[in-house]
Enzyme design. Structure first.
Site, short mmCIF file in Angstrom:
data_model
loop_
_atom_site.label_atom_id
_atom_site.label_comp_id
_atom_site.label_asym_id
_atom_site.label_seq_id
_atom_site.Cartn_x
_atom_site.Cartn_y
_atom_site.Cartn_z
N THR A 120 27.45 56.16 31.45
CA THR A 120 27.05 54.75 31.39
C THR A 120 27.19 54.17 29.98
O THR A 120 26.90 54.83 29.00
CB THR A 120 25.57 54.63 31.84
OG1 THR A 120 25.45 55.25 33.12
CG2 THR A 120 25.14 53.19 31.92
N PRO A 160 26.71 50.26 27.61
CA PRO A 160 25.92 49.03 27.66
C PRO A 160 26.49 47.98 28.63
O PRO A 160 25.74 47.28 29.29
CB PRO A 160 25.98 48.54 26.20
CG PRO A 160 26.15 49.79 25.40
CD PRO A 160 26.99 50.70 26.23
N GLY A 173 27.89 50.18 34.02
CA GLY A 173 27.04 51.18 34.67
C GLY A 173 27.59 51.48 36.05
O GLY A 173 28.32 52.45 36.25
N SER A 174 27.28 50.59 37.00
CA SER A 174 27.80 50.79 38.36
C SER A 174 29.33 50.81 38.35
O SER A 174 29.95 51.58 39.08
CB SER A 174 27.33 49.66 39.27
OG SER A 174 25.93 49.58 39.29
N ILE A 233 21.30 57.78 28.32
CA ILE A 233 21.73 59.16 28.59
C ILE A 233 20.54 60.12 28.58
O ILE A 233 19.87 60.31 27.55
CB ILE A 233 22.81 59.60 27.57
CG1 ILE A 233 23.97 58.58 27.58
CG2 ILE A 233 23.31 61.00 27.89
CD1 ILE A 233 24.55 58.26 28.95
N HIS A 279 41.52 53.91 35.79
CA HIS A 279 40.87 55.09 36.35
C HIS A 279 41.21 56.38 35.61
O HIS A 279 40.70 57.45 35.97
CB HIS A 279 41.22 55.23 37.84
CG HIS A 279 40.55 54.19 38.68
ND1 HIS A 279 41.24 53.15 39.27
CD2 HIS A 279 39.25 53.99 38.99
CE1 HIS A 279 40.39 52.38 39.90
NE2 HIS A 279 39.18 52.86 39.76
N GLU A 319 24.97 65.56 43.09
CA GLU A 319 23.87 65.03 42.29
C GLU A 319 22.96 64.17 43.19
O GLU A 319 21.73 64.23 43.10
CB GLU A 319 24.39 64.20 41.12
CG GLU A 319 23.24 63.74 40.23
CD GLU A 319 23.69 62.87 39.05
OE1 GLU A 319 24.89 62.61 38.91
OE2 GLU A 319 22.80 62.45 38.29
N GLN A 352 -8.64 51.96 60.42
CA GLN A 352 -7.40 52.12 61.20
C GLN A 352 -6.17 51.84 60.33
O GLN A 352 -5.15 52.52 60.43
CB GLN A 352 -7.40 51.16 62.40
CG GLN A 352 -6.23 51.42 63.33
CD GLN A 352 -6.11 50.40 64.42
OE1 GLN A 352 -6.09 49.18 64.16
NE2 GLN A 352 -6.06 50.84 65.65
N LEU A 406 -3.58 52.12 48.63
CA LEU A 406 -4.73 52.80 49.23
C LEU A 406 -5.70 53.35 48.18
O LEU A 406 -6.85 53.65 48.50
CB LEU A 406 -4.26 53.93 50.17
CG LEU A 406 -3.62 53.42 51.48
CD1 LEU A 406 -2.98 54.57 52.24
CD2 LEU A 406 -4.64 52.70 52.36
C1 LIG Z 1 16.08 56.76 32.95
C2 LIG Z 1 17.56 56.67 33.14
C3 LIG Z 1 18.34 57.82 33.03
C4 LIG Z 1 19.72 57.74 33.15
N1 LIG Z 1 20.48 58.85 32.93
C5 LIG Z 1 21.84 58.72 32.84
C6 LIG Z 1 22.65 59.82 32.40
O1 LIG Z 1 22.17 60.91 32.11
N2 LIG Z 1 23.99 59.62 32.29
C7 LIG Z 1 24.58 58.44 32.58
O2 LIG Z 1 25.80 58.33 32.44
N3 LIG Z 1 23.84 57.37 33.01
C8 LIG Z 1 22.49 57.49 33.13
N4 LIG Z 1 21.73 56.41 33.53
C9 LIG Z 1 22.39 55.15 33.85
C10 LIG Z 1 22.34 54.79 35.35
O3 LIG Z 1 23.16 55.63 36.10
C11 LIG Z 1 22.73 53.30 35.45
O4 LIG Z 1 21.66 52.54 34.91
C12 LIG Z 1 23.02 52.88 36.88
O5 LIG Z 1 24.20 53.47 37.35
C13 LIG Z 1 23.16 51.35 37.01
O6 LIG Z 1 24.02 50.83 36.06
P1 LIG Z 1 23.54 49.58 35.17
O7 LIG Z 1 22.22 49.90 34.59
O8 LIG Z 1 24.64 49.21 34.24
O9 LIG Z 1 23.31 48.39 36.21
P2 LIG Z 1 24.42 47.38 36.74
O10 LIG Z 1 25.64 48.11 37.16
O11 LIG Z 1 24.58 46.28 35.74
O12 LIG Z 1 23.70 46.81 38.04
C14 LIG Z 1 22.76 45.73 38.02
C15 LIG Z 1 22.49 45.31 39.46
O13 LIG Z 1 23.72 44.86 40.06
C16 LIG Z 1 23.93 45.55 41.27
N5 LIG Z 1 25.37 45.77 41.50
C17 LIG Z 1 26.31 46.24 40.65
N6 LIG Z 1 27.48 46.34 41.27
C18 LIG Z 1 27.30 45.93 42.55
C19 LIG Z 1 28.14 45.80 43.69
N7 LIG Z 1 29.43 46.15 43.66
N8 LIG Z 1 27.60 45.34 44.84
C20 LIG Z 1 26.29 44.99 44.90
N9 LIG Z 1 25.44 45.09 43.86
C21 LIG Z 1 25.95 45.55 42.71
C22 LIG Z 1 23.25 46.90 41.07
O14 LIG Z 1 22.98 47.53 42.32
C23 LIG Z 1 21.99 46.47 40.34
O15 LIG Z 1 21.04 46.02 41.26
C24 LIG Z 1 20.34 56.48 33.44
C25 LIG Z 1 19.55 55.34 33.58
C26 LIG Z 1 18.18 55.41 33.40
C27 LIG Z 1 17.40 54.13 33.45
#
Ligand SMILES: Cc1cc2nc3c(=O)[nH]c(=O)nc-3n(C[C@H](O)[C@H](O)[C@H](O)COP(=O)(O)OP(=O)(O)OC[C@H]3O[C@@H](n4cnc5c(N)ncnc54)[C@H](O)[C@@H]3O)c2cc1C
Length: 268
Positions: free
Chosen positions: A16, A18, A21-22, A47, A68, A131, A168, A226
């Site tokens: 990941t 800044p 991420g996704s 990380i 890619h 994972e 209940q 609860l």
């Molecule tokens: C505590 C912690 C530990 C972590 N550890 C690691 C690690 O060890 N190594 C590492 O590499 N990363 C790590 N991460 C990063 C983590 O995998 C990412 O935060 C995660 O993949 C989301 O990426 P982002 O934060 O950039 O969010 P974004 O990608 O910016 O997403 C923001 C929002 O947009 C939505 N979104 C994005 N794309 C789409 C789409 N195509 N369709 C619909 N919705 C979408 C997402 O679902 C989310 O709700 C860690 C994060 C945290 C907080």
């Protein structure tokens, strides 16, 4: 690998960034072939083990013409140009360090490249299913623990001259949780069997992560409810469970990305 497996070396995996991420293919960290080494430049964020790691597997782009094409590089503690930021402040999982990493002209020897220089994206995608299954196992276990501490609490706590377990609403909420956790456990067990037989698909692993992590968050939320106000206090385990659970729907791929993966497999 021997040091990592024995626990002498701590490992981190850095994908990941800044601004990526996704959308992993949107990463900017690059590794340029310089003959006997690669020159690594860029930064990573969030990380896990970032501060403690002795070895970091860093994903970096290796061909500007192909988004890619990325390699996985083993960056070792002490390599010149490799720096770490501070421990990031999180909502939960306080004992785990989560850090930003910086790579400024780091010379990575060719021997530190894992596999093919352009195959990293495929390697990551391939192992993410495993994972996510790990996340699913952890989520079911955490949901079970949250249910148990909630059961213990509602048996003890009294309101209107009776234990709150006698209402209940309490019994129905707990019965719903019991049922959903049992169903999730059976599904995860099947996924583990499939994984052991190398039959677990990325789509089914995504289903397991999606279902169990969403369930966990529901269970901890009901658990806090609860517990009343005591559930909002750090001294009660359900409070920590609530804070720790939230990230499960985000890391290793968000719930929305899990739905993307599942729906792609449905050939809609
Ligand atoms: C505590 C912690 C530990 C972590 N550890 C690691 C690690 O060890 N190594 C590492 O590499 N990363 C790590 N991460 C990063 C983590 O995998 C990412 O935060 C995660 O993949 C989301 O990426 P982002 O934060 O950039 O969010 P974004 O990608 O910016 O997403 C923001 C929002 O947009 C939505 N979104 C994005 N794309 C789409 C789409 N195509 N369709 C619909 N919705 C979408 C997402 O679902 C989310 O709700 C860690 C994060 C945290 C907080």
């Amino acid at each position: 690998m021997p040091g990592i497996i024995s626990g002498d070396l701590i490992l981190a995996v850095a994908m990941t960034e800044p601004s990526a991420g996704s959308d992993l293919a949107g990463m900017r960290t690059s590794a340029v072939d310089q003959g006997d080494h690669y020159l690594l430049n860029g930064s990573k964020v969030f990380i896990s083990n970032g501060l403690l790691a002795d070895v970091v597997i860093v994903a970096a782009k290796t061909d500007p013409a192909n988004k890619h094409a990325m390699g996985l590089f083993l960056v070792e503690r002490g390599m010149e140009g490799f720096e770490r930021g501070k421990n990031l402040e999180k909502l939960g999982m306080k004992s785990q360090d989560t850090a930003e990493l910086f790579f400024n002209n780091v010379k990575v020897p060719k021997a530190n490249l894992l596999g093919d220089a352009k195959g990293g994206f495929f390697y990551l995608m391939n192992m993410l299913a495993q994972e996510r299954l790990t996340n699913a196992c952890g989520a079911v276990a955490a949901a079970e623990a949250a249910l148990q501490v909630t059961i213990d609490y509602v048996r003890e706590r009294k309101a209107f001259d009776r234990p709150i377990s006698h209402f209940q609403n309490t019994r129905f909420k707990l019965a719903e949780m019991r049922t959903q956790i049992d169903v999730a456990q059976v599904f995860v067990d099947r996924c583990v069997q499939d994984h052991n037989q190398k039959k677990l698909t990325p789509e089914v692993a995504a289903e397991a992560k999606l279902f169990t992590t969403e369930l966990l968050c529901k269970v901890v939320d009901e658990g806090v409810q609860l517990h009343g106000g005591w559930g909002y206090m750090w001294e009660y385990p359900i409070c920590k469970m609530y804070a720790n659970a939230r990230i499960q729907r985000i890391f290793a791929g968000t719930s929305e990305i899990m739905k993307e993966i599942i729906s792609r497999g449905m050939k809609l």
